[in-house]
Design an enzyme around this catalytic site. Structure first.
Site, mmCIF file in Angstrom:
data_model
loop_
_atom_site.group_PDB
_atom_site.id
_atom_site.type_symbol
_atom_site.label_atom_id
_atom_site.label_comp_id
_atom_site.label_asym_id
_atom_site.label_seq_id
_atom_site.Cartn_x
_atom_site.Cartn_y
_atom_site.Cartn_z
ATOM 1 N N GLU A 1 0.836 -1.198 0.000
ATOM 2 C CA GLU A 1 0.000 0.000 0.000
ATOM 3 C C GLU A 1 0.877 1.257 0.000
ATOM 4 O OE1 GLU A 1 -2.432 0.232 3.513
ATOM 5 O OE2 GLU A 1 -3.051 2.295 3.116
ATOM 6 N N ASP B 1 -4.629 -0.626 9.581
ATOM 7 C CA ASP B 1 -5.736 0.255 9.975
ATOM 8 C C ASP B 1 -6.920 0.012 9.041
ATOM 9 O OD1 ASP B 1 -5.117 1.444 7.600
ATOM 10 O OD2 ASP B 1 -4.275 3.271 8.472
ATOM 11 N N ASP C 1 -8.213 1.754 6.561
ATOM 12 C CA ASP C 1 -7.923 1.924 5.140
ATOM 13 C C ASP C 1 -7.145 0.738 4.588
ATOM 14 O OD1 ASP C 1 -9.235 4.211 4.626
ATOM 15 O OD2 ASP C 1 -7.480 5.536 4.752
ATOM 16 N N ASP D 1 -1.296 -1.250 5.549
ATOM 17 C CA ASP D 1 -1.239 -0.718 6.911
ATOM 18 C C ASP D 1 -2.235 -1.448 7.807
ATOM 19 O OD1 ASP D 1 0.579 1.106 6.058
ATOM 20 O OD2 ASP D 1 -0.833 2.787 5.908
#
Ligand code: 0RA
Length: 648
Positions: free
Chosen positions: A435, A515, A517, A513
């Site tokens: 990402e 998280d 997103d 990541d």
């Protein structure tokens, strides 16, 4: 040694030796009998026991099956069937119950040719479950009495005995999987629910319930669920397509018997572009399809084609319609019950019986023809949908031809953003889909460039669940992914056919990541693989990297933590003073060395391998996660999110 096994003069009768050899074989090579000794195999034990009760239901004698997960991860399965016979088995010289529980493949001895059709893992029977359990107990309720017998690792600890009077009938089986055989012993409630729900749809009118005695609700009751479907596959389709926009108010439902083969089909068109057909034989999901699926496709194509031709709606179309076009946006479930199924294919989930093809073809043709005549409005909508699909496919082929021509001319080549590895052996090579450019840069520095390649992805890739196929092929980031992999994602005949032999990496690792997103991006990539490259997942090539959430430090001591609990633990082990905690919000916050050590180095990393345990459920979840409806998505994320607490 049990009394039962010592009853002959020299200690063992020939029969006993056979039993022991059978059980020994199962314990020596458990994976040969139940697939594997991990989570999947552990859960298959339950399915095997439940299957026996399902057979009793199919025979018409059982209406309820209850599964309990007990506090110590033992499993109890109760049914209200006739109860396994306990009388003396003439040939074996012992109770029929004991024969069923201890002899491999004993099931067939009773029911061959009568009704036994339900699946079993490999049809191995409950004796395998017994052999792989430290403890098993069966209670039989019949003839006004209760009987019981217990076993340890498949060997009876006493002969079948009468316990007392009882007015009910049925069989209760309880077992504790052997910890020296299985690598995992903890049952997953959701996994069992998914299979029981599926079984309820496949066997309408049968009530299946589950209770988890490890988990209490707020009101003090135990976690439990009940599955009962009144309309069978029709309900299944409603469940699968709950988050998609439908083309008709109700699924088309076909049920009947041809050449003694019970056949049930339900189907529904929706406004998406994917084909979701799930086929079952004797309640087993036939991932690789087979003759029943071919029969369905033939019947569907021929009937719709002939209706469309007669309708005159195709006259303006300048190109041919293909079989694929009739299945775009189609969700269907086919279920057949076959007396002696022949399973073929790599995973033995492809039906081979030829007679089934004609039977399904015939019944689908007949009943679908009736439906189209009786429902002209829906019929017209279907034909319009088919025309749309053909038009889109035509556009997609042009796009693909362009891509292929570029490849031949060497224009396309490998994507410019790809930092490739030097080794050319796909078995050794790994591709990290990372990402963002910044994390991509760190990964490039940290990797082992011999066998690790990096492809940075710019943010969110296209949501393939909502896009027409030719737009998917054309999307820049998706093009980068499949050209880096070295495969094309389609041929003119089958948009899902992959040329896997060209695959350049046998590990494709999604690294995002930790998280919300990041998990969204991972889901988008997985959706693309699931819809367009399913074979990649099925071959076990897709992995998810697990970067740490925290670094806890005190002086020279350092610990990476993957969970909140770990962080607390290390903070307390280290003592409170002078401890620093670094929270990684993204991959980009780690140095190249940290990223290598925690997430990329084969010696120390943990990957999660992606598999499709249940294709229909995976399909439903993707349609929900990537679809328009917000509430079901929110509910799913709240239930499954690992990151919710730290993003809040
Ligand atoms: C064969 C014959 C009969 C019952 C069963 C099998 C049976 C097996 C299982 C396994 C789990 N639950 C079960 N319930 C029944 C009955 C024959 C008779 O009563 O005439």
């Amino acid at each position: 040694m049990s009394e039962e096994l010592n009853k002959t003069k020299n200690g063992y009768s020939a029969d006993n030796i056979t039993v022991l050899e059978g059980l020994e074989a199962v314990r020596m090579r458990p994976a040969m009998y139940i697939g594997d000794v991990n989570t999947r195999g552990l859960h298959h034990l339950v399915y095997e026991v439940v299957d026996n009760s399902i057979d009793e239901a199919l025979a018409g004698y059982c209406t309820k099956i209850n599964v309990s997960i007990l506090e110590d991860n033992s499993i109890r399965v109760e049914d209200n069937g006739r109860g396994i016979p306990v009388d003396m088995h003439e040939k074996e010289g012992r109770s029929a119950l004991e024969v069923v529980m201890t002899i491999l493949h004993a099931g067939g001895k009773f029911d061959k040719g009568s009704y036994k059709v339900s699946g079993g893992l490999h049809g191995v029977g409950v004796s395998c479950v017994n052999a792989l359990s430290t403890l098993m107990k069966v209670s039989v309720f019949r003839d006004g009495k209760e009987y019981e017998q217990e076993y340890s690792k498949g060997i009876p600890t006493y002969s079948v005995r009468e316990v007392g009077d009882s007015s009910k009938t049925g069989t209760t089986t309880q077992f504790k999987p052997d910890g020296s055989i299985f690598t995992v012993l903890e049952y997953n409630y959701e996994t069992l629910c998914t299979r029981l729900r599926e079984l309820a749809f496949l066997n309408k009118g049968l009530e299946l319930s589950i209770t988890d005695y490890r988990v209490k609700n707020e009101d003090g009751s135990y976690l439990s669920e009940r599955f009962l479907s009144e309309h069978g596959l029709k309900d299944f389709i409603e469940y699968l397509d709950g988050n998609r926009e439908k083309l008709m108010p109700e699924p088309i439902y076909i049920e009947g018997q041809k050449q003694d083969i019970p056949i049930e089909v339900a189907m529904q068109y929706n406004t998406t572009f994917s084909e979701n057909i799930h086929s079952y034989v004797n309640n087993i999901n036939t991932h690789e399809g087979g003759t029943h699926l071919s029969g369905f496709r033939r019947g569907l194509t021929r009937t719709l084609k002939s209706y469309a031709d007669k309708s005159g709606m195709l006259e303006k179309l300048k190109f041919e319609i293909t079989g694929d076009d009739f299945r775009e946006g189609l969700t269907a479930v086919i279920s057949v019950k076959v007396q002696e199924p022949q399973f073929e294919g790599q995973t033995k989930t492809k039906l081979g019986n030829n007679e089934v093809m004609g039977a399904v073809d015939q019944i689908v043709s007949e009943l679908l023809t009736n439906y189209l005549e009786e429902n002209p409005k829906e019929a017209k909508q279907i034909v319009n949908k088919v025309i749309l699909a053909a038009t889109a496919r035509h556009a997609a082929r042009k796009a693909r031809e362009l891509v292929q021509r570029q490849t031949v001319l060497g224009v396309a080549g490998l994507p410019g953003k790809l930092a490739d590895c030097s080794d050319a052996d796909p078995q050794k090579c790994e591709l990290f889909l990372v990402e963002g450019d910044s994390a991509g840069g760190t990964a490039k520095q940290g990797r082992n460039r011999e066998y690790q390649a990096i492809l940075p992805l710019r943010g969110k890739i296209l949501n393939v669940e909502k896009a027409m196929p030719h737009r998917v092929l054309d999307s820049e980031e998706i093009k980068n992914i499949y050209t880096a992999l070295g495969v094309s994602i389609g041929t003119a005949e089958d948009s899902k056919a992959l040329n896997m032999e060209k695959l350049r990496y046998h590990k494709v690792v999604i690294m995002t990541d930790a998280d919300v997103d990041g998990s969204h991006i991972a889901t988008l990539i997985l959706t693309f693989f699931f819809r367009y490259m399913r074979e990649l997942i099925e071959s076990g090539y897709v992995y998810i990297a697990t970067p740490p959430l925290y670094l806890v430090k005190k002086g020279k001591q350092e610990r990476y933590c993957w969970t909140e609990e770990e962080r607390q633990k290390y903070q307390e082990e280290f003592g409170e003073s002078g401890v620093s905690v670094q929270r990684y919000k993204g991959l980009g916050e780690m140095s190249e060395t940290q990223l290598w050590e925690t997430t990329m180095n084969p010696e120390s990393r943990t990957f999660r391998q992606v598999d499709i345990e249940n294709a229909s459920e995976a399909d439903r979840v993707f349609s929900m996660l990537m679809g328009d409806e917000v509430p079901p998505r929110r509910e799913f994320i709240e239930k499954n999110a690992t990151y919710a607490n730290i993003d809040a």
